[in-house]
Design a protein around this motif. Structure first.
Motif, PDB file in Angstrom:
ATOM      1  N   LEU A  70      39.371   6.268  33.196  1.00 11.83           N
ATOM      2  CA  LEU A  70      40.920   6.257  32.803  1.00 11.83           C
ATOM      3  C   LEU A  70      40.877   5.759  31.438  1.00 11.83           C
ATOM      4  O   LEU A  70      41.945   6.019  30.803  1.00 11.83           O
ATOM      5  CB  LEU A  70      41.400   5.107  33.878  1.00 11.83           C
ATOM      6  CG  LEU A  70      42.733   4.432  33.539  1.00 11.83           C
ATOM      7  CD1 LEU A  70      43.752   5.525  33.636  1.00 11.83           C
ATOM      8  CD2 LEU A  70      42.907   3.253  34.516  1.00 11.83           C
ATOM      9  N   ASP A  71      40.132   4.738  30.707  1.00 14.43           N
ATOM     10  CA  ASP A  71      40.080   4.221  29.653  1.00 14.43           C
ATOM     11  C   ASP A  71      40.207   5.394  28.397  1.00 14.43           C
ATOM     12  O   ASP A  71      41.005   5.228  27.497  1.00 14.43           O
ATOM     13  CB  ASP A  71      39.073   3.325  29.155  1.00 14.43           C
ATOM     14  CG  ASP A  71      39.385   2.026  30.053  1.00 14.43           C
ATOM     15  OD1 ASP A  71      40.436   1.685  30.359  1.00 14.43           O
ATOM     16  OD2 ASP A  71      38.526   1.248  30.114  1.00 14.43           O
ATOM     17  N   THR A  72      39.491   6.347  28.721  1.00 11.34           N
ATOM     18  CA  THR A  72      39.350   7.471  27.734  1.00 11.34           C
ATOM     19  C   THR A  72      40.492   8.334  27.595  1.00 11.34           C
ATOM     20  O   THR A  72      41.017   8.917  26.797  1.00 11.34           O
ATOM     21  CB  THR A  72      38.041   8.549  27.924  1.00 11.34           C
ATOM     22  OG1 THR A  72      38.288   8.873  29.215  1.00 11.34           O
ATOM     23  CG2 THR A  72      36.626   7.945  27.924  1.00 11.34           C
ATOM     24  N   VAL A  73      41.458   8.459  28.926  1.00 13.79           N
ATOM     25  CA  VAL A  73      42.443   9.428  29.002  1.00 13.79           C
ATOM     26  C   VAL A  73      43.524   8.352  28.162  1.00 13.79           C
ATOM     27  O   VAL A  73      44.235   8.806  27.611  1.00 13.79           O
ATOM     28  CB  VAL A  73      43.188   9.442  30.516  1.00 13.79           C
ATOM     29  CG1 VAL A  73      44.204  10.339  30.211  1.00 13.79           C
ATOM     30  CG2 VAL A  73      41.930  10.288  31.038  1.00 13.79           C
ATOM     31  N   ARG A  74      43.411   7.061  28.293  1.00  7.78           N
ATOM     32  CA  ARG A  74      44.484   6.181  27.453  1.00  7.78           C
ATOM     33  C   ARG A  74      44.119   6.324  26.158  1.00  7.78           C
ATOM     34  O   ARG A  74      45.167   6.445  25.287  1.00  7.78           O
ATOM     35  CB  ARG A  74      44.195   4.845  28.088  1.00  7.78           C
ATOM     36  CG  ARG A  74      44.621   4.484  29.284  1.00  7.78           C
ATOM     37  CD  ARG A  74      44.543   3.177  29.935  1.00  7.78           C
ATOM     38  NE  ARG A  74      45.038   2.827  31.100  1.00  7.78           N
ATOM     39  CZ  ARG A  74      44.779   1.798  31.961  1.00  7.78           C
ATOM     40  NH1 ARG A  74      43.451   1.245  31.547  1.00  7.78           N
ATOM     41  NH2 ARG A  74      45.313   1.446  33.021  1.00  7.78           N
ATOM     42  N   LEU A  75      42.923   6.276  25.643  1.00  3.67           N
ATOM     43  CA  LEU A  75      42.306   6.414  24.466  1.00  3.67           C
ATOM     44  C   LEU A  75      42.942   7.697  23.852  1.00  3.67           C
ATOM     45  O   LEU A  75      43.330   7.765  22.757  1.00  3.67           O
ATOM     46  CB  LEU A  75      40.999   6.217  23.976  1.00  3.67           C
ATOM     47  CG  LEU A  75      40.673   4.757  24.312  1.00  3.67           C
ATOM     48  CD1 LEU A  75      38.899   4.772  24.388  1.00  3.67           C
ATOM     49  CD2 LEU A  75      41.139   3.878  23.149  1.00  3.67           C
ATOM     50  N   LEU A  76      42.844   8.955  24.490  1.00  2.00           N
ATOM     51  CA  LEU A  76      43.538  10.198  24.123  1.00  2.00           C
ATOM     52  C   LEU A  76      44.872   9.929  23.701  1.00  2.00           C
ATOM     53  O   LEU A  76      45.247  10.652  22.823  1.00  2.00           O
ATOM     54  CB  LEU A  76      43.127  11.167  25.229  1.00  2.00           C
ATOM     55  CG  LEU A  76      43.645  12.507  24.838  1.00  2.00           C
ATOM     56  CD1 LEU A  76      43.108  13.150  23.643  1.00  2.00           C
ATOM     57  CD2 LEU A  76      43.330  13.542  26.053  1.00  2.00           C
ATOM     58  N   ILE A  87      49.592   5.100  31.052  1.00  2.00           N
ATOM     59  CA  ILE A  87      49.069   5.517  32.358  1.00  2.00           C
ATOM     60  C   ILE A  87      48.466   4.148  32.839  1.00  2.00           C
ATOM     61  O   ILE A  87      47.327   3.600  32.472  1.00  2.00           O
ATOM     62  CB  ILE A  87      47.865   6.396  31.683  1.00  2.00           C
ATOM     63  CG1 ILE A  87      48.299   7.484  31.082  1.00  2.00           C
ATOM     64  CG2 ILE A  87      47.308   6.927  33.062  1.00  2.00           C
ATOM     65  CD1 ILE A  87      47.494   8.665  30.669  1.00  2.00           C
ATOM     66  N   VAL A  88      49.041   3.969  34.058  1.00  2.00           N
ATOM     67  CA  VAL A  88      48.558   2.831  34.589  1.00  2.00           C
ATOM     68  C   VAL A  88      47.336   3.024  35.708  1.00  2.00           C
ATOM     69  O   VAL A  88      46.474   2.008  36.051  1.00  2.00           O
ATOM     70  CB  VAL A  88      49.664   2.166  35.512  1.00  2.00           C
ATOM     71  CG1 VAL A  88      50.671   1.617  34.332  1.00  2.00           C
ATOM     72  CG2 VAL A  88      49.982   3.039  36.617  1.00  2.00           C
ATOM     73  N   GLY A  89      47.122   4.410  36.095  1.00  2.00           N
ATOM     74  CA  GLY A  89      46.236   4.613  36.981  1.00  2.00           C
ATOM     75  C   GLY A  89      46.182   6.037  37.444  1.00  2.00           C
ATOM     76  O   GLY A  89      47.120   6.763  37.129  1.00  2.00           O
ATOM     77  N   GLY A  90      45.477   6.384  38.502  1.00  2.00           N
ATOM     78  CA  GLY A  90      45.525   7.678  39.074  1.00  2.00           C
ATOM     79  C   GLY A  90      46.297   7.513  40.141  1.00  2.00           C
ATOM     80  O   GLY A  90      47.158   6.668  40.646  1.00  2.00           O
ATOM     81  N   GLU A 124      45.091   8.636  20.555  1.00  2.00           N
ATOM     82  CA  GLU A 124      44.848   9.394  19.625  1.00  2.00           C
ATOM     83  C   GLU A 124      45.760  10.397  18.932  1.00  2.00           C
ATOM     84  O   GLU A 124      46.071  10.833  17.922  1.00  2.00           O
ATOM     85  CB  GLU A 124      43.604   9.983  19.699  1.00  2.00           C
ATOM     86  CG  GLU A 124      42.835  10.934  18.606  1.00  2.00           C
ATOM     87  CD  GLU A 124      41.608  11.634  19.139  1.00  2.00           C
ATOM     88  OE1 GLU A 124      41.324  12.717  18.831  1.00  2.00           O
ATOM     89  OE2 GLU A 124      40.785  10.978  19.969  1.00  2.00           O
ATOM     90  N   LEU A 125      46.420  10.991  19.951  1.00  2.00           N
ATOM     91  CA  LEU A 125      47.471  12.063  19.916  1.00  2.00           C
ATOM     92  C   LEU A 125      48.847  11.575  19.231  1.00  2.00           C
ATOM     93  O   LEU A 125      49.653  12.192  19.135  1.00  2.00           O
ATOM     94  CB  LEU A 125      47.625  12.840  21.245  1.00  2.00           C
ATOM     95  CG  LEU A 125      46.214  13.622  21.562  1.00  2.00           C
ATOM     96  CD1 LEU A 125      46.643  14.384  22.827  1.00  2.00           C
ATOM     97  CD2 LEU A 125      45.678  14.460  20.538  1.00  2.00           C
ATOM     98  N   GLY A 126      48.803  10.370  19.100  1.00  2.00           N
ATOM     99  CA  GLY A 126      50.134   9.744  18.484  1.00  2.00           C
ATOM    100  C   GLY A 126      51.130   9.506  19.670  1.00  2.00           C
ATOM    101  O   GLY A 126      52.329   9.332  19.434  1.00  2.00           O
ATOM    102  N   LEU A 127      50.781   9.552  20.866  1.00  2.00           N
ATOM    103  CA  LEU A 127      51.664   9.294  22.139  1.00  2.00           C
ATOM    104  C   LEU A 127      51.749   7.787  22.343  1.00  2.00           C
ATOM    105  O   LEU A 127      51.259   7.075  23.329  1.00  2.00           O
ATOM    106  CB  LEU A 127      51.259   9.796  23.443  1.00  2.00           C
ATOM    107  CG  LEU A 127      50.898  11.557  23.242  1.00  2.00           C
ATOM    108  CD1 LEU A 127      50.471  11.997  24.509  1.00  2.00           C
ATOM    109  CD2 LEU A 127      52.032  12.156  22.530  1.00  2.00           C
ATOM    110  N   GLU A 128      52.674   6.892  21.521  1.00  2.00           N
ATOM    111  CA  GLU A 128      52.476   5.665  21.267  1.00  2.00           C
ATOM    112  C   GLU A 128      53.261   4.833  22.542  1.00  2.00           C
ATOM    113  O   GLU A 128      53.002   3.597  22.914  1.00  2.00           O
ATOM    114  CB  GLU A 128      53.231   4.884  20.068  1.00  2.00           C
ATOM    115  CG  GLU A 128      52.037   5.473  18.808  1.00  2.00           C
ATOM    116  CD  GLU A 128      52.836   5.067  17.533  1.00  2.00           C
ATOM    117  OE1 GLU A 128      54.053   4.801  17.437  1.00  2.00           O
ATOM    118  OE2 GLU A 128      52.231   5.083  16.427  1.00  2.00           O
TER     119      GLU A 128
END
Length: 330
Positions: A152-158, A169-172, A161-165
């Motif tokens: 989950l944390d890597t998806v949030r980091l992505l 994402i709270v979870g699956g 990174e892509l500028g989607l400030e």
């Protein structure tokens, strides 16, 4: 005025809409191309790791756009699976995951719905097939298991990174389901099916999963940005972006965006649905090569999950917006 035309489309369907549409310009090889055309799958190319170079082809200041509440927060529901599968594909391209790794979907993993989520028996498949089911039929069990493997944390980091400030994402899918069970006071899905219909509508509308301030959310503009990055190979290694485009092109649901375009226009997209919320984001490609990213979010007072008139309105609104961008007088 184009915005008023689109608002009227939503109003006639008994909905309030949010929309953003932009042209997509980028590498000729990437724009509108599917993974099959590229002849690549994650792990079969020479990926450059996780770096995305997100600035390339990402934004066009002063470019044409159509927006209605484009910067308003919106619940994105299953549209988050685009980010999930993109992160999976990037990890595969970087050699961090084997796409052929086997996963067993058991009774404990089932969340109900399409694909493995509704199977009666245990199913074994690969990680990349989990991605396929998560995108093509919005399989929630597949998405949940893929998220557990990707992180989950890597998806949030992505997203960052892509500028989607403004994307959160709270979870699956399981996290969202469990939040609904807790709020309704249900011990399991069967109990929820009994308790939920008996709730007054105003109580249903207060569920966290329907509130962009408390659940997985973004804005229409950030979702079209994500699509533009994927379609211009700026969201990760080309083979990772190609994989996502391919799976979005395989989505089986054709009742929203697709319904608003001529038969010769190809649409690759991802839907999202919750009671009273009808949404889809995707890219429409015309025979002349023109590509347009569209994100449409409709909210109704009625809390039914199936509203054909609203679904048709999302397609019509998207078609009108893209027609304006193309200058065809629609």
């Amino acid at each position: 005025m184009i915005e008023e035309r689109i608002r009227q489309v939503f109003a006639e369907a008994g909905a309030e809409g949010r929309l953003h549409a932009i042209p997509v310009h980028g590498p000729a090889r990437a724009v509108g191309e599917t993974g099959a055309e590229a002849g690549a799958k994650p792990g079969t190319g020479t990926g450059s790791g996780s770096g995305s170079g997100a600035g390339a082809g990402a934004e066009e200041p002063g470019g044409r756009e159509v927006g209605i509440g484009a910067d308003d927060p919106v619940v994105i529901a299953s549209i988050f699976k685009v980010l999930l599968v993109l992160e999976f594909a990037r990890q595969v391209a970087a050699g961090q995951l084997d796409p052929r790794e086997r996963v067993r979907v058991t009774a404990a993993d089932r969340l109900g719905g399409w694909g493995t989520a509704g199977c009666l028996d245990d199913v074994e498949l690969s990680l990349r097939d989990l991605a396929h089911f998560a995108m093509s039929v919005s399989d929630n069990s597949a998405a949940d298991l893929l998220l557990a493997r990707v992180g989950l944390d890597t998806v949030r980091l992505l997203a960052a990174e892509l500028g989607l400030e403004r994307t959160r994402i709270v979870g699956g899918p399981r996290d969202l389901l469990e939040s609904m069970l807790t709020e309704v006071g249900a011990c399991d899905e069967r109990d929820f099916a009994v308790r939920y219909p008996a709730l007054p509508d105003d109580r249903k509308r207060r569920l966290a999963v329907l509130d962009p301030r408390r659940t997985t959310a973004s804005t229409p503009r950030e979702i079209t940005r994500l699509l533009r990055l994927v379609w211009t190979d700026a969201a990760g290694p080309p083979e990772a972006c190609s994989f996502v485009r391919d799976l979005m092109g395989r989505q089986v649901f054709r009742h929203r965006l697709v319904s608003g375009f001529p038969d010769d226009v190809t649409v690759a997209a991802k839907t999202g649905t919750l009671p009273g919320l009808h949404m889809e984001a995707g890219v429409a490609r015309y025979p002349d090569g023109g590509c347009y990213a569209i994100a449409v979010f409709a909210r109704t007072q009625a809390l039914a999950a199936s509203r054909p008139t609203v679904d048709a309105a999302t397609g019509r609104a998207a078609g009108i917006a893209v027609g304006f961008l193309r200058g065809d007088g629609r």
